[in-house]
Design a protein around this motif. Structure first.
Motif, PDB file in Angstrom:
ATOM      1  N   GLU A  32       0.848  -1.195   0.000  1.00 32.84           N
ATOM      2  CA  GLU A  32       0.000   0.000   0.000  1.00 32.84           C
ATOM      3  C   GLU A  32       0.880   1.240   0.000  1.00 32.84           C
ATOM      4  O   GLU A  32       1.795   1.362   0.818  1.00 32.84           O
ATOM      5  N   LEU A  33       0.610   2.129  -0.939  1.00 23.85           N
ATOM      6  CA  LEU A  33       1.375   3.363  -1.068  1.00 23.85           C
ATOM      7  C   LEU A  33       0.422   4.541  -1.176  1.00 23.85           C
ATOM      8  O   LEU A  33      -0.668   4.421  -1.755  1.00 23.85           O
ATOM      9  N   PRO A  34       0.813   5.705  -0.673  1.00 24.20           N
ATOM     10  CA  PRO A  34       0.008   6.904  -0.915  1.00 24.20           C
ATOM     11  C   PRO A  34       0.062   7.272  -2.388  1.00 24.20           C
ATOM     12  O   PRO A  34       1.023   6.927  -3.088  1.00 24.20           O
ATOM     13  N   PRO A  35      -0.950   7.965  -2.897  1.00 28.16           N
ATOM     14  CA  PRO A  35      -0.969   8.306  -4.325  1.00 28.16           C
ATOM     15  C   PRO A  35       0.300   8.998  -4.802  1.00 28.16           C
ATOM     16  O   PRO A  35       0.756   8.754  -5.920  1.00 28.16           O
ATOM     17  N   GLY A  36       0.906   9.825  -3.959  1.00 33.01           N
ATOM     18  CA  GLY A  36       2.106  10.533  -4.367  1.00 33.01           C
ATOM     19  C   GLY A  36       3.290   9.643  -4.639  1.00 33.01           C
ATOM     20  O   GLY A  36       4.240  10.054  -5.313  1.00 33.01           O
ATOM     21  N   GLU A  37       3.264   8.398  -4.154  1.00 30.85           N
ATOM     22  CA  GLU A  37       4.373   7.460  -4.365  1.00 30.85           C
ATOM     23  C   GLU A  37       4.006   6.327  -5.317  1.00 30.85           C
ATOM     24  O   GLU A  37       4.842   5.480  -5.612  1.00 30.85           O
ATOM     25  N   ALA A  38       2.765   6.320  -5.794  1.00 35.83           N
ATOM     26  CA  ALA A  38       2.282   5.180  -6.578  1.00 35.83           C
ATOM     27  C   ALA A  38       2.374   5.386  -8.086  1.00 35.83           C
ATOM     28  O   ALA A  38       2.029   4.475  -8.837  1.00 35.83           O
ATOM     29  N   ARG A 155      -7.318  10.617  -5.765  1.00 38.30           N
ATOM     30  CA  ARG A 155      -7.316  11.789  -4.878  1.00 38.30           C
ATOM     31  C   ARG A 155      -8.714  12.380  -4.752  1.00 38.30           C
ATOM     32  O   ARG A 155      -9.129  12.791  -3.662  1.00 38.30           O
ATOM     33  N   ALA A 156      -9.435  12.429  -5.879  1.00 38.11           N
ATOM     34  CA  ALA A 156     -10.802  12.958  -5.820  1.00 38.11           C
ATOM     35  C   ALA A 156     -11.681  12.113  -4.914  1.00 38.11           C
ATOM     36  O   ALA A 156     -12.558  12.630  -4.224  1.00 38.11           O
ATOM     37  N   ALA A 157     -11.438  10.805  -4.920  1.00 40.49           N
ATOM     38  CA  ALA A 157     -12.226   9.897  -4.084  1.00 40.49           C
ATOM     39  C   ALA A 157     -11.751   9.874  -2.636  1.00 40.49           C
ATOM     40  O   ALA A 157     -12.346   9.191  -1.804  1.00 40.49           O
ATOM     41  N   GLY A 158     -10.655  10.584  -2.352  1.00 42.06           N
ATOM     42  CA  GLY A 158     -10.172  10.642  -0.979  1.00 42.06           C
ATOM     43  C   GLY A 158      -9.392   9.428  -0.524  1.00 42.06           C
ATOM     44  O   GLY A 158      -9.237   9.209   0.684  1.00 42.06           O
ATOM     45  N   LEU A 159      -8.875   8.631  -1.459  1.00 39.30           N
ATOM     46  CA  LEU A 159      -8.103   7.448  -1.066  1.00 39.30           C
ATOM     47  C   LEU A 159      -6.723   7.871  -0.562  1.00 39.30           C
ATOM     48  O   LEU A 159      -5.991   8.582  -1.251  1.00 39.30           O
ATOM     49  N   GLU A 160      -6.357   7.428   0.591  1.00 39.52           N
ATOM     50  CA  GLU A 160      -5.054   7.764   1.168  1.00 39.52           C
ATOM     51  C   GLU A 160      -4.000   6.719   0.837  1.00 39.52           C
ATOM     52  O   GLU A 160      -2.805   7.023   0.849  1.00 39.52           O
ATOM     53  N   LEU A 161      -4.421   5.494   0.549  1.00 42.40           N
ATOM     54  CA  LEU A 161      -3.495   4.419   0.208  1.00 42.40           C
ATOM     55  C   LEU A 161      -4.032   3.644  -0.988  1.00 42.40           C
ATOM     56  O   LEU A 161      -5.245   3.432  -1.110  1.00 42.40           O
ATOM     57  N   LEU A 162      -3.122   3.199  -1.839  1.00 46.61           N
ATOM     58  CA  LEU A 162      -3.483   2.416  -3.007  1.00 46.61           C
ATOM     59  C   LEU A 162      -2.729   1.093  -2.979  1.00 46.61           C
ATOM     60  O   LEU A 162      -1.546   1.050  -2.636  1.00 46.61           O
ATOM     61  N   ARG A 163      -3.412   0.021  -3.358  1.00 43.96           N
ATOM     62  CA  ARG A 163      -2.774  -1.292  -3.419  1.00 43.96           C
ATOM     63  C   ARG A 163      -2.096  -1.445  -4.770  1.00 43.96           C
ATOM     64  O   ARG A 163      -2.757  -1.389  -5.820  1.00 43.96           O
ATOM     65  N   VAL A 164      -0.791  -1.624  -4.737  1.00 40.76           N
ATOM     66  CA  VAL A 164      -0.017  -1.719  -5.976  1.00 40.76           C
ATOM     67  C   VAL A 164       1.013  -2.832  -5.838  1.00 40.76           C
ATOM     68  O   VAL A 164       1.309  -3.310  -4.739  1.00 40.76           O
ATOM     69  N   ARG A 165       1.564  -3.220  -6.978  1.00 42.40           N
ATOM     70  CA  ARG A 165       2.713  -4.130  -6.998  1.00 42.40           C
ATOM     71  C   ARG A 165       3.915  -3.342  -7.515  1.00 42.40           C
ATOM     72  O   ARG A 165       3.858  -2.762  -8.596  1.00 42.40           O
ATOM     73  N   ARG A 166       4.982  -3.343  -6.725  1.00 44.70           N
ATOM     74  CA  ARG A 166       6.196  -2.626  -7.105  1.00 44.70           C
ATOM     75  C   ARG A 166       7.388  -3.524  -6.835  1.00 44.70           C
ATOM     76  O   ARG A 166       7.978  -3.508  -5.751  1.00 44.70           O
TER      77      ARG A 166
END
Length: 369
Positions: A32-38, A155-166
């Motif tokens: 899980e990463l914040p949008p700014g890092e995803a 960001r518009a939806a207010g999500l603070e964390l996103l599930r990603v694969r990195r």
């Protein structure tokens, strides 16, 4: 006395190399990463989004009113109001019982009672609830890279964390200068990897020590795969893990090697930028995409402007650019830095063919978005 390594008498076909290195390889676990890092990371399964905007909002300055109440209003037949309507600005929630925004000059406030001087239609000056994001919409489909447009939704939806694969890519640069290492690192970051680089001297012991200390989902070495006296990357890989193949039927990039250290795939790229670029696209990037859980990359099908002649038994990398709704060839097998920079598409001509006739429609990987 140092003994120079030698390539095998026969080269391993590219498809066989890929099948071996991809065998039993699964996508990494999501984080899980914040949008700014995803940005550029590959989306894992995303939660369904809430409606946005959650209610009707104004998109311009004006008076919030109900359109049905204004039927027939004009400057010749003003509609008197018992009270001044509510003034709204862009982004403000529309008051209950209103469905339009009337311009400021459409309401005359100079007299004892405000008067409406124009009609309006329902929805005028209003953004309806759910018009930006419908209920149940996801930020982006799993397996797709997160681009600025998707992050806008998050960001518009207010999500603070996103599930990603990195996936974690570890680069070992074997005394080869920075040009090729930076090319591969930059390309890997664009593919959504977390990249860490280390240097190693062109000595089998030093390279083996570097391989022993790095920890990642994919290890890429750069340089030291040829037949020179100091080309010891393949020897070090064999000492630390399992060498799957050295000498791939890929041009450029035939001195590439692949193997594993425990369960971690290792791709040993040649040191020259053009050879590393070709082997990256032919071998390392498919491995990274498997680790990312990425969907197949976008291709563009266009007819060839002229014939591509290819040697049988060797997969050859072809760089292309678009000309008049067709693919024009920039370079085949020998790739200049200029051609790499200018190319819009990349095609790997299979080793089992002699090329493609002019006019043949081919699918090329897109090198530009």
């Amino acid at each position: 006395m140092v003994t120079a390594q030698r390539l095998p008498a026969s080269l391993t076909p590219l498809d066989a190399t890929l099948a071996a290195i991809l065998r039993d390889l699964a996508p990494v676990e999501p984080i899980e990463l914040p949008p700014g890092e995803a940005l550029r990371c590959i989306a894992a399964e995303m939660p369904a989004l809430r409606t946005y905007p959650p209610h009707d909002v104004a998109v311009c300055d004006g008076w919030a009113m109900l359109a049905n109440d204004l039927v027939g209003a004009s400057s010749y037949a003003p509609l008197a109001l018992a009270a001044l309507p509510v003034w709204v600005e862009p982004g403000a929630a529309m008051p209950d019982g209103t469905d339009c925004v009337v311009d400021a000059d459409a309401v005359d406030t100079s007299g004892p009672l405000p008067q409406v001087l124009a009609e309006a239609i329902p929805g005028q000056g209003v953004r309806r609830a759910g018009s930006d994001i419908a209920t149940g919409r996801s930020v982006i489909a799993a397996g797709e890279p997160l681009l600025p447009r998707g992050l806008l939704l998050a960001r518009a939806a207010g999500l603070e964390l996103l599930r990603v694969r990195r996936p974690r890519l570890r680069i070992v640069n074997i005394a080869n200068g920075e040009l090729t290492a930076q090319l591969i690192a930059d390309t890997a970051r664009l593919a959504g990897a977390a990249v860490d680089c280390t240097d190693a001297a062109p000595d089998a012991v030093a390279i083996a020590e570097a391989l022993d200390t790095v920890d990642g989902d994919l290890i890429v070495t750069i340089g030291g795969t040829g037949v020179g006296r100091t080309d010891a990357a393949v020897e070090a890989l064999a000492a630390q893990g399992t060498l799957i193949a050295h000498g791939i039927a890929l041009q450029p990039g035939r001195t590439t090697a692949v193997g594993r250290i425990d369960a971690t795939p290792v791709v040993a790229l040649p040191g020259a930028p053009d050879q590393a670029f070709a082997a990256w696209w032919g071998i390392a990037l498919p491995v990274l995409d498997r680790l990312s859980g990425r969907r197949p990359r976008a291709t563009l099908a266009l007819p060839l402007e002229r014939k591509i002649a290819s040697g049988v038994g060797i997969a050859e990398v072809v760089l292309l650019t678009r000309q008049h709704s067709s693919w024009s060839v920039l370079a085949i097998a020998e790739l200049s830095l200029d051609a790499i920079a200018l190319a819009e598409g990349l095609l790997i001509a299979p080793g089992g063919t002699e090329g493609f006739a002019a006019g043949t429609v081919v699918d090329a990987y897109m090198l530009r978005e």
